[in-house]
Design a protein around this motif. Structure first.
Motif, PDB file in Angstrom:
ATOM      1  N   THR A 160      69.298  -1.358  -3.041  1.00 21.83           N
ATOM      2  CA  THR A 160      69.356   0.057  -2.688  1.00 21.83           C
ATOM      3  C   THR A 160      67.937   0.577  -2.535  1.00 21.83           C
ATOM      4  O   THR A 160      67.080   0.286  -3.371  1.00 21.83           O
ATOM      5  CB  THR A 160      70.101   0.860  -3.774  1.00 21.83           C
ATOM      6  N   LEU A 161      67.682   1.324  -1.476  1.00 19.82           N
ATOM      7  CA  LEU A 161      66.383   1.951  -1.239  1.00 19.82           C
ATOM      8  C   LEU A 161      66.567   3.462  -1.353  1.00 19.82           C
ATOM      9  O   LEU A 161      67.413   4.035  -0.657  1.00 19.82           O
ATOM     10  CB  LEU A 161      65.848   1.607   0.142  1.00 19.82           C
ATOM     11  N   ARG A 162      65.771   4.087  -2.240  1.00 19.69           N
ATOM     12  CA  ARG A 162      65.820   5.537  -2.430  1.00 19.69           C
ATOM     13  C   ARG A 162      64.420   6.098  -2.216  1.00 19.69           C
ATOM     14  O   ARG A 162      63.445   5.518  -2.693  1.00 19.69           O
ATOM     15  CB  ARG A 162      66.261   5.873  -3.856  1.00 19.69           C
ATOM     16  N   PRO A 163      64.325   7.254  -1.552  1.00 18.59           N
ATOM     17  CA  PRO A 163      62.988   7.827  -1.371  1.00 18.59           C
ATOM     18  C   PRO A 163      62.435   8.337  -2.700  1.00 18.59           C
ATOM     19  O   PRO A 163      63.161   8.947  -3.491  1.00 18.59           O
ATOM     20  CB  PRO A 163      63.235   8.984  -0.394  1.00 18.59           C
ATOM     21  N   GLN A 164      61.169   8.034  -2.926  1.00 23.80           N
ATOM     22  CA  GLN A 164      60.494   8.531  -4.123  1.00 23.80           C
ATOM     23  C   GLN A 164      59.014   8.659  -3.806  1.00 23.80           C
ATOM     24  O   GLN A 164      58.339   7.661  -3.529  1.00 23.80           O
ATOM     25  CB  GLN A 164      60.709   7.590  -5.305  1.00 23.80           C
ATOM     26  N   GLY A 165      58.518   9.884  -3.800  1.00 23.52           N
ATOM     27  CA  GLY A 165      57.100  10.122  -3.519  1.00 23.52           C
ATOM     28  C   GLY A 165      56.689   9.673  -2.123  1.00 23.52           C
ATOM     29  O   GLY A 165      55.573   9.231  -1.923  1.00 23.52           O
ATOM     30  N   GLY A 166      57.587   9.760  -1.170  1.00 20.99           N
ATOM     31  CA  GLY A 166      57.267   9.409   0.205  1.00 20.99           C
ATOM     32  C   GLY A 166      57.403   7.941   0.549  1.00 20.99           C
ATOM     33  O   GLY A 166      57.124   7.547   1.676  1.00 20.99           O
ATOM     34  N   THR A 167      57.796   7.125  -0.410  1.00 23.72           N
ATOM     35  CA  THR A 167      58.015   5.702  -0.128  1.00 23.72           C
ATOM     36  C   THR A 167      59.352   5.276  -0.725  1.00 23.72           C
ATOM     37  O   THR A 167      59.839   5.879  -1.688  1.00 23.72           O
ATOM     38  CB  THR A 167      56.899   4.810  -0.721  1.00 23.72           C
ATOM     39  N   PRO A 168      59.939   4.226  -0.178  1.00 23.93           N
ATOM     40  CA  PRO A 168      61.206   3.772  -0.724  1.00 23.93           C
ATOM     41  C   PRO A 168      61.038   3.080  -2.075  1.00 23.93           C
ATOM     42  O   PRO A 168      60.143   2.263  -2.243  1.00 23.93           O
ATOM     43  CB  PRO A 168      61.719   2.768   0.306  1.00 23.93           C
ATOM     44  N   ARG A 169      61.868   3.458  -3.017  1.00 22.06           N
ATOM     45  CA  ARG A 169      61.947   2.771  -4.301  1.00 22.06           C
ATOM     46  C   ARG A 169      63.135   1.817  -4.201  1.00 22.06           C
ATOM     47  O   ARG A 169      64.235   2.214  -3.818  1.00 22.06           O
ATOM     48  CB  ARG A 169      62.170   3.753  -5.432  1.00 22.06           C
ATOM     49  N   ILE A 170      62.917   0.565  -4.520  1.00 23.53           N
ATOM     50  CA  ILE A 170      63.935  -0.465  -4.340  1.00 23.53           C
ATOM     51  C   ILE A 170      64.534  -0.816  -5.692  1.00 23.53           C
ATOM     52  O   ILE A 170      63.815  -1.038  -6.667  1.00 23.53           O
ATOM     53  CB  ILE A 170      63.324  -1.716  -3.679  1.00 23.53           C
ATOM     54  N   SER A 171      65.874  -0.837  -5.733  1.00 20.64           N
ATOM     55  CA  SER A 171      66.560  -1.252  -6.959  1.00 20.64           C
ATOM     56  C   SER A 171      67.702  -2.190  -6.581  1.00 20.64           C
ATOM     57  O   SER A 171      68.195  -2.178  -5.459  1.00 20.64           O
ATOM     58  CB  SER A 171      67.091  -0.037  -7.727  1.00 20.64           C
ATOM     59  N   ASP A 172      68.092  -3.007  -7.528  1.00 24.75           N
ATOM     60  CA  ASP A 172      69.199  -3.925  -7.297  1.00 24.75           C
ATOM     61  C   ASP A 172      70.522  -3.188  -7.399  1.00 24.75           C
ATOM     62  O   ASP A 172      70.651  -2.217  -8.136  1.00 24.75           O
ATOM     63  CB  ASP A 172      69.183  -5.055  -8.323  1.00 24.75           C
ATOM     64  N   GLY A 173      71.497  -3.687  -6.655  1.00 24.63           N
ATOM     65  CA  GLY A 173      72.864  -3.217  -6.787  1.00 24.63           C
ATOM     66  C   GLY A 173      73.229  -2.062  -5.885  1.00 24.63           C
ATOM     67  O   GLY A 173      72.398  -1.537  -5.151  1.00 24.63           O
ATOM     68  N   PRO A 174      74.497  -1.671  -5.972  1.00 27.63           N
ATOM     69  CA  PRO A 174      74.984  -0.573  -5.132  1.00 27.63           C
ATOM     70  C   PRO A 174      74.361   0.762  -5.534  1.00 27.63           C
ATOM     71  O   PRO A 174      73.913   0.928  -6.667  1.00 27.63           O
ATOM     72  CB  PRO A 174      76.494  -0.567  -5.380  1.00 27.63           C
ATOM     73  N   TYR A 175      74.369   1.683  -4.620  1.00 31.32           N
ATOM     74  CA  TYR A 175      73.766   3.009  -4.822  1.00 31.32           C
ATOM     75  C   TYR A 175      74.514   3.807  -5.884  1.00 31.32           C
ATOM     76  O   TYR A 175      73.928   4.445  -6.724  1.00 31.32           O
ATOM     77  CB  TYR A 175      73.751   3.774  -3.499  1.00 31.32           C
ATOM     78  N   THR A 176      75.840   3.771  -5.838  1.00 33.18           N
ATOM     79  CA  THR A 176      76.624   4.572  -6.770  1.00 33.18           C
ATOM     80  C   THR A 176      77.434   3.673  -7.687  1.00 33.18           C
ATOM     81  O   THR A 176      77.747   2.535  -7.353  1.00 33.18           O
ATOM     82  CB  THR A 176      77.621   5.483  -6.013  1.00 33.18           C
ATOM     83  N   GLU A 177      77.772   4.202  -8.832  1.00 36.42           N
ATOM     84  CA  GLU A 177      78.680   3.493  -9.719  1.00 36.42           C
ATOM     85  C   GLU A 177      80.071   4.033  -9.442  1.00 36.42           C
ATOM     86  O   GLU A 177      80.282   5.234  -9.361  1.00 36.42           O
ATOM     87  CB  GLU A 177      78.278   3.723 -11.166  1.00 36.42           C
TER      88      GLU A 177
END
Length: 124
Positions: free
Chosen positions: A56-73
């Protein structure tokens, strides 16, 4: 008009099924998928990879923050998708009703959500 179909399932319900039941259920999918594709209206159809491989890529401070797994639970997750092109909403529903998740797998929490698409970009 194009419609996005999302095929959902419940991982917990699916995991609770005996392996033989899972195999019996999944073996019924290819003929139903073929019946849906035989309408000539299916533009894309795909099963999705296991959730542990999702990113999952989420915007944070103008850049994508990458995390494992689906966006929502959620109790339900998307397990597949398809795009159909239909002349009417009723035709889209008729075609989507051929998808295995609309006909089988009640014990696995299967379902289909059909969403009209306003804009479609195709690189093909």
């Amino acid at each position: 008009m194009k419609y996005l179909g999302l095929a959902y399932y419940s991982p917990d319900q699916f995991a609770a099924m005996p392996p033989g039941d899972v195999l019996a259920l999944v073996s019924q999918c290819p003929p139903l998928d073929e019946k849906m594709r035989a309408t000539g209206k299916v533009r894309v159809s795909a099963s999705l990879g296991e959730q542990h491989s999702w990113v999952t890529l989420r915007p944070q401070g103008g850049t994508p923050r990458i995390s494992d797994g689906p966006y929502t639970e959620s109790k339900e997750v998307v397990g597949g998708l398809f795009i159909i092109e239909a002349d009417t909403r009723e035709e889209a529903i008729r075609i989507a009703s051929l998808h295995p998740a609309a006909q089988l797998g009640e014990e696995g929490g299967w379902a289909v959500q059909l969403i009209p698409m306003d804009t479609v970009y195709t690189a093909l």
